[in-house]
Design an enzyme around this catalytic site. Structure first.
Site: not given
Length: 278
Positions: A121, A260-265
């Site tokens: 598998c 890579f979702c972070k505050p402001g980017r």
């Protein structure tokens, strides 16, 4: 069978166990104390009396999980093809007993026959290499999302991880409205299971859940992309990175993949035309 979404509402402590652990800190001697550990149990999905798969999962929101798994794995096309579910204890874990339509059950049995006799598998549940990353059909371009609203969603993602706050041991998946508000979310020790729970809930919610995007606290693997696409999700945000196969599948099925979702980017991997940047 009980109503599809019937499940006992439990406290977060019902999904943790206190264990005697040894803690080490540089400034202190070793000490022994009780701490919270996340529950992980085998969960069997049983369709019309036949066990199809056993997954390790957190023991909550299991009807949502079963619905999401059934949709994201192509067992059903619509929630109406499941007539009811019961969550029952078994000797070593839990079973979700699913009352499946006759037509879909025949298709499921045919899939099981195709897999019979094969060993190994590498990618569980996939019958041949060509099936990897092949959603039913390419997604439409009917959704947009303003990236300026993503920060609000990221700020509140942990609100849907009460067990994670106690144990540091769960992933989250949440539905982000175009405003950035989180309509709802689920957690699990398994990132795929958390997403299936979200997809299952979305399938049974109202029209307001048609607009928006999925947000996961984990990386974006190809399975996460394919599950989302199978359920008609056009935009997938991930707190961590995406894999190469995830990017390839997202490109092929017209899914907007953002990592890579972070505050402001954020890092936009595929189909940025759905996204608006203030």
């Amino acid at each position: 069978m009980n109503n599809i979404l019937s499940e006992e509402v439990l406290n977060v402590t019902d999904f943790t166990t206190s264990r005697q652990l040894t803690l080490w800190k540089r400034e202190d001697l070793q000490s022994s104390q009780l701490d919270d550990v996340a529950e992980e149990v085998p969960v069997a999905l049983v369709y019309n009396g036949i066990s199809h798969v056993v997954m390790m999962a957190s023991p909550k929101d299991l009807t949502h999980f079963a619905m999401g798994f059934s949709l994201s794995e192509g067992i059903i096309d619509s929630p109406r093809e499941i007539y009811g579910m019961d969550v029952v204890p078994s000797c070593n874990g839990l079973e979700v007993q699913i009352d499946l339509s006759s037509r879909r059950f025949m298709g499921l049995k045919a899939r099981r026959r195709a897999l019979a006799g094969r060993t190994g598998c590498g990618v569980c549940g996939v019958e041949q290499l060509n099936d990897i990353g092949k959603p039913v059909q390419p997604l439409p371009f009917s959704q947009t999302f303003n990236l300026g609203n993503l920060d609000r969603a990221l700020k509140h993602l942990n609100d849907f991880q009460p067990t994670g706050k106690l144990t540091g041991c769960t992933h989250a998946a949440a539905w982000v409205m175009p405003s950035g508000e989180l309509a709802g979310g689920h957690e699990d020790v398994g990132r795929h299971v958390a997403l299936d729970k979200l997809l299952g809930r979305r399938a049974t919610e109202g029209e307001e859940w048609r607009q928006g995007a999925a947000l996961v606290s984990s990386r974006a693997s190809y399975e996460m992309v394919q599950k989302s696409a199978m359920c008609g999700v056009e935009i997938l945000f991930a707190v961590s990175a995406a894999t190469t196969l995830a990017v390839d599948v997202a490109e092929r099925c017209n899914l907007t993949l953002v990592g890579f979702c972070k505050p402001g980017r954020a890092t936009i991997y595929t189909h940025p035309q759905r996204l608006i940047a203030d």
